[in-house]
Write an enzyme that holds these catalytic residues in place. Structure first.
Site, PDB file in Angstrom:
ATOM      1  CG  HIS A 149      -1.932  -1.123   1.181  1.00 51.01           C
ATOM      2  ND1 HIS A 149      -3.065  -1.095   0.406  1.00 51.01           N
ATOM      3  CD2 HIS A 149      -1.912  -2.336   1.791  1.00 51.01           C
ATOM      4  CE1 HIS A 149      -3.724  -2.243   0.558  1.00 51.01           C
ATOM      5  NE2 HIS A 149      -3.043  -3.004   1.392  1.00 51.01           N
ATOM      6  CD  GLN A 292      21.886  26.855 -36.258  1.00 49.48           C
ATOM      7  OE1 GLN A 292      20.998  26.085 -36.616  1.00 49.48           O
ATOM      8  NE2 GLN A 292      22.258  27.907 -36.984  1.00 49.48           N
ATOM      9  CD  GLU A 376       7.709  13.041   0.687  1.00 46.06           C
ATOM     10  OE1 GLU A 376       7.230  14.177   0.647  1.00 46.06           O
ATOM     11  OE2 GLU A 376       8.790  12.762   1.248  1.00 46.06           O
ATOM     12  CB  THR A 378       2.908   8.027  -8.506  1.00 45.36           C
ATOM     13  OG1 THR A 378       1.473   8.049  -8.578  1.00 45.36           O
ATOM     14  CG2 THR A 378       3.359   6.922  -7.567  1.00 45.36           C
TER      15      THR A 378
END
Length: 397
Positions: A149, A292, A376, A378
């Protein structure tokens, strides 16, 4: 006649938007202090620590960070610095510019473990733990995520039941930063009264925190499993003001704010590395920075880096004004970590084969950010938070 205008300073590649002009002297002082500490104590060693997969001397580092006022930095009282949210964010940026693992040490200590005690603890709990945590004498960890979980903490299996006046706490927590070196763990568990937070001192019978190894990300960070087997705790181990998931989720929101800043630190280091490299690496008879396609990469990296810092600063000002919403933190975490990873990957292409070498910091930051991207919250969870806020419809289930 109009008053003469001030002399416009020249363009600064290190601060192209003049963001430093928006910072208070106190903010700049904090930033410079933390940057100097990281340059002295982390940068000379971090590649070796990362390669070895360890963070030696973590307790000494914690005490040094405590002496800087970086632990529980934005909290008031109990030995905490009481700094502004912007100052705390700048500290996170500088720490993660060195390594995400160092910023994670500070974030978990201050924004999760200390914040939980400061906001939800009793006065006795605050006085017992916070002063020593502010100095780094005691390290804390925060146990919410479980093996099965992560994004759905409501499904947690850790549980606590009353036994007379005590509590018996059982369960497992996974991917816990600081766990093996923590003197106290803030552990969240289901009870008959809903989800509650418990303060579990290290050494309590039935409690162990084996370190997780074989990581390819956040290698210079202590990551652990928490194992709780009928851990007996007294009644005063419960955080009295936290009931339900709102408690741990509010702590996560506070920690995510630091990530909004921290990710830009990792991105800045990679951008600056690519910029320097492009000025010295020669191909086809001239520096690659003169081509560039390389300039296009550098311009795009600079755009996203400094837009991200502006976003972090805006959210910090809102937090200092007491107006920051959890949805706005999701906005910042989603954007800044995602863009930071892209900056690191682009910087890797500028360095070519050298980009994968630990002689340069780019690949280390890129792999660290793969963890920051998902911990913390996804990408998908923050997208759904914003989706619900925008539409009013809950798509989590």
């Amino acid at each position: 006649m109009s008053a003469p205008s001030a002399v416009t300073p020249p363009f600064d590649p290190g601060d192209p938007l003049g963001i430093d002009d928006c910072l208070d002297p106190e903010d700049l002082a904090v930033r410079d202090t933390v940057r100097a500490w990281a340059a002295d104590r982390v940068l000379p060693h971090i590649a070796e620590w990362y390669e070895r997969g360890e963070l030696p001397g973590v307790r000494e580092l914690a005490r040094e960070l405590g002496a800087l006022g970086a632990l529980g930095m934005s909290l008031e009282g109990y030995g905490c610095a009481g700094a502004s949210a912007v100052s705390y964010g700048l500290a996170c940026l500088e720490l993660e510019a060195a390594d995400s693992g160092i910023r994670s040490l500070v974030s978990v200590q201050g924004s999760l473990a200390m914040y939980a005690i400061h906001r939800y603890g009793s006065e006795e709990q605050k006085r017992r733990w916070l002063p020593a945590m502010a100095t780094g004498e005691i390290i804390g960890c925060f146990g919410l995520t479980e093996p099965d979980h992560g994004s759905d903490p409501a499904g947690m299996r850790a549980h606590a039941r009353r036994d007379g006046s005590d509590w018996l706490l059982t369960g497992r927590k996974m991917w816990i930063t600081n766990g093996s070196v923590a003197g106290v763990a803030v552990v969240w568990a289901r009870t008959d009264e809903g989800v509650r937070g418990f303060l579990v001192p290290a050494g309590t019978p039935g409690f162990s925190a084996p370190e997780i190894t074989h990581k390819w990300s956040l290698r210079a960070s202590v990551t652990s499993e928490l194992v709780l087997d009928d851990v007996r705790l007294p009644a005063d181990a419960v955080l009295p003001e936290a009931k339900g998931l709102r408690g741990p989720l509010s702590c996560l929101s506070h920690a995510r704010y630091g990530i909004v800043w921290g990710a830009m630190g990792a991105a800045r280091t990679c951008f600056e590395t690519a910029l320097r490299y492009a000025g010295t690496r020669e191909q086809f008879g001239r520096p690659i920075g003169g081509f560039q396609l390389t300039q296009a990469k550098l311009a795009d990296m600079a755009l996203e880096l400094h837009k991200g810092i502006l976003l972090a600063l805006h959210l910090g000002r809102r937090m200092d004004a007491g107006r920051l919403l959890a949805e706005q933190v999701s906005f910042g975490k989603l954007n800044n970590v995602r863009e930071a990873i892209e900056i690191c990957r682009t910087a890797r292409t500028v360095l070519g084969a050298n980009g994968i070498s630990l002689e340069y910091p780019v690949m280390r930051h890129a792999t660290n950010l793969e963890s920051v991207l998902t911990y913390e919250g996804t990408v998908e969870m923050h997208q759904l938070v914003l989706g619900k806020a925008l539409t009013g419809l809950d798509a989590f289930r």
